[in-house]
Design a protein around this motif. Structure first.
Motif, PDB file in Angstrom:
ATOM      1  N   UNK A  58       0.916  -1.288  -0.024  1.00  0.00           N
ATOM      2  CA  UNK A  58       0.040   0.041   0.075  1.00  0.00           C
ATOM      3  C   UNK A  58       0.932   1.330   0.174  1.00  0.00           C
ATOM      4  N   UNK A  59       0.646   2.267  -0.658  1.00  0.00           N
ATOM      5  CA  UNK A  59       1.321   3.497  -0.564  1.00  0.00           C
ATOM      6  C   UNK A  59       0.169   4.651  -0.289  1.00  0.00           C
ATOM      7  N   UNK A  60       0.654   5.099   0.881  1.00  0.00           N
ATOM      8  CA  UNK A  60      -0.361   6.290   1.557  1.00  0.00           C
ATOM      9  C   UNK A  60       0.584   7.506   1.724  1.00  0.00           C
ATOM     10  N   UNK A  65       4.002   0.968   2.361  1.00  0.00           N
ATOM     11  CA  UNK A  65       3.977  -0.037   3.427  1.00  0.00           C
ATOM     12  C   UNK A  65       3.984  -1.516   2.773  1.00  0.00           C
ATOM     13  N   UNK A  66       4.727  -2.345   3.335  1.00  0.00           N
ATOM     14  CA  UNK A  66       4.886  -3.712   2.818  1.00  0.00           C
ATOM     15  C   UNK A  66       4.482  -4.557   4.074  1.00  0.00           C
ATOM     16  N   UNK A  67       3.335  -5.303   4.023  1.00  0.00           N
ATOM     17  CA  UNK A  67       2.863  -6.159   4.932  1.00  0.00           C
ATOM     18  C   UNK A  67       2.942  -7.632   4.372  1.00  0.00           C
TER      19      UNK A  67
END
Lengths: 118, 418
Positions: A58-60, A65-67
């Protein structure tokens, strides 16, 4: 028209299968794939590695963010897909209802967007 | 052609619209392959009739004329739009190809009585939500206006309109075809269609909320739809659902008293039952039962027929009714059916036996929020002379009931026990 058949299964149930049952299940998949290649419905299809091998991005606000894994704790996980060519939804349903996981999990049939015809 | 004046032609067009518009629409859907386009074409067809019939007279086959005119104008509109967007051109070519495929483009709707059947199966496709199936069927197959559907279901017209728009978009985007399903698919698909028909009937026969017990407009539509299906596809369960609706409908006049209050089956004036509907329903039940391929609708209709043929509640063949409920439970297990069976057992063996079954059912939990389960229990307690417990059960039923006449009935019972 192309339809994507998304295959959902309970991985825990799959893992709990005996070796014989698992082999028989795979055999059903091979036979199904073979039959839709012959009938001309097959466009593509793959099985996926288990959900713990997944990575979610996700890019915010410009920060990536890498999960691990999908967030939601669901009972059934995306385990594979077929892309099929069918005249209409009824034909796609006739094909997809023979996917072996229909008996164990569920299969979602989604028409593929065609941008040329709008 | 019959020469007709302005007034005559206008009256003829209105009459043709009432009788034929749905058949014209269904045929246009097949020819054009698109619901929205077919509705436009239907409109265009009738506009053409208004322009030409007063001068030229009413054609010998108005339906065929309307289909041709509507299709022609729809194609014309598509071709002129094709200059602006590619999709219209593609659509026009597809439609022409389809027409060429089907016997050189000849339009003879009389040879194709199953167009409406195709449309029913499309509107009741299980890929659409049940709410959408109901709204779409009433709109497209029955020809009800969005406002009428909204009124019938006590919903806001924009909500119904949106439901219909979404359903049409799904039919187009997922490409749900206009076809009667194959033999192999028929049982499941037919079950969805009958589910919609019976849902419409039930909403009309026992409105889930509001001030009236029944909404005859909805029961009428459901029966019309049932007759159409029975004519086009006389499968046992189609006959069964039609029989069930006719047998219920036969009691409508006797179900409410002069003040609009609810009258239970045992207290109804049976001379007010519509004997013609009873006869028609009972004959359909027999036909369906003889097929030996019947299902839950036929069994429910058979139970309704036993009631319809009894001179009074006391003279009803309760043993046969219990037996039919036993078969029904095997075919389609459901706590509501168990409740009905318990009431029949009470009539056969006495309220004590029935009460034990109802208590056991309520203890399982599924029916705890169902007002009729508490009302049935209250009635059995009342008959056993256990007034205090009966009052308590009626109060519980009242707290759960939403329909005006049902509430008034429960309130009356409570007063009688006070």
């Amino acid at each position: 028209m192309k339809y994507l058949c998304l295959i959902y299964d309970d991985e825990k149930k799959m893992d709990a299968m005996t070796k014989g049952d698992a082999e028989a299940f795979m055999g059903e998949y091979f036979a199904f794939t073979e039959s839709i290649r012959k009938s001309g419905h097959y466009v593509a299809g793959e099985a996926l590695q288990p959900v713990q091998t997944a990575t979610t991005l996700r890019t915010r606000n410009g920060r990536l963010s890498t999960t691990d894994g999908p967030f939601a704790e669901t009972k059934e996980q995306l385990g594979g897909f077929y892309l099929v060519e069918a005249r209409d939804l009824n034909e796609a349903i006739q094909v997809a209802q023979r996917i072996p996981s229909v008996k164990t999990g569920s299969v979602e049939v989604r028409p593929v967007m065609n941008y040329e015809q709008g | 052609m019959v020469a007709a004046g302005d007034e005559g032609a206008r009256a003829a067009i209105e009459a043709v619209y009432r009788v034929e518009s749905r058949r014209v629409l269904a045929t246009l859907v097949r020819l054009l392959g698109d619901l929205e386009l077919a509705e436009e074409a239907l409109h265009e067809g009738f506009a053409a009739a208004l322009a030409r019939w007063p001068a030229e007279g009413v054609p010998a086959s108005p339906r065929a004329w309307l289909v041709s005119a509507g299709r022609f104008r729809a194609l014309d509109a598509l071709r002129s739009r094709a200059r602006l967007d590619a999709r219209s051109g593609e659509l026009a070519r597809r439609i022409e190809a389809r027409a060429a495929e089907a016997s050189g483009g000849a339009v003879e709707p009389d040879e194709l009585p199953d167009d409406r059947l195709r449309l029913v199966f499309t509107c009741c496709h299980p890929a659409l939500t049940p709410d959408a199936q109901v709204a779409l069927t009433l709109r497209e197959v029955c020809g009800l206006a969005t406002e009428e559907i909204a009124r019938a279901f006590l919903a806001a017209p924009p909500a119904i309109a949106q439901r219909i728009v979404r359903a049409k978009a799904k039919i187009r985007d997922a490409r749900i075809p206009y076809e009667v399903p194959s033999r192999a698919e028929l049982p499941e698909r037919l079950a969805a269609v009958l589910g919609v028909v019976y849902l419409v009937f039930n909403e009309g026969y026992s409105a889930s909320s509001g001030d009236d017990v029944t909404r005859p407009d909805l029961t009428g539509e459901a029966i019309r739809l049932g007759r159409l299906l029975a004519q086009l596809l006389p499968e046992p369960e189609v006959l069964g659902v039609l029989a069930l609706m006719l047998l219920h409908e036969s009691r409508r006049a006797a179900r409410t008293g002069p003040g609009g209050e609810l009258v239970l089956l045992e207290a109804q004036d049976r001379s007010r039952w519509d004997r013609a509907l009873v006869g028609e329903g009972a004959a359909l039940v027999e036909r369906a039962l003889r097929s030996r391929r019947f299902g839950p609708y036929t069994l429910q209709a058979a139970i309704a027929a036993v009631h319809a043929e009894a001179a009074s509640a006391a003279e009803t063949d309760w043993a046969q009714i219990v037996g039919l409920y036993d078969v029904l439970l095997r075919v389609e297990p459901s706590p509501v059916v168990e409740l009905n069976r318990a009431v029949a057992v009470a009539m056969r063996d006495g309220p004590e036996r029935g009460l034990a079954l109802v208590d056991a059912l309520l203890a399982r939990g599924e029916l705890r929020g169902y007002h009729l389960a508490h009302a049935a229990r209250a009635d059995l307690l009342r008959r056993l002379g256990r007034a205090a417990e009966a009052r308590e059960a009626y109060a519980r039923a009242l707290a759960l009931a939403r329909q005006g006449p049902e509430r008034r009935f429960l309130e009356r019972r409570l007063r009688e026990l006070a």
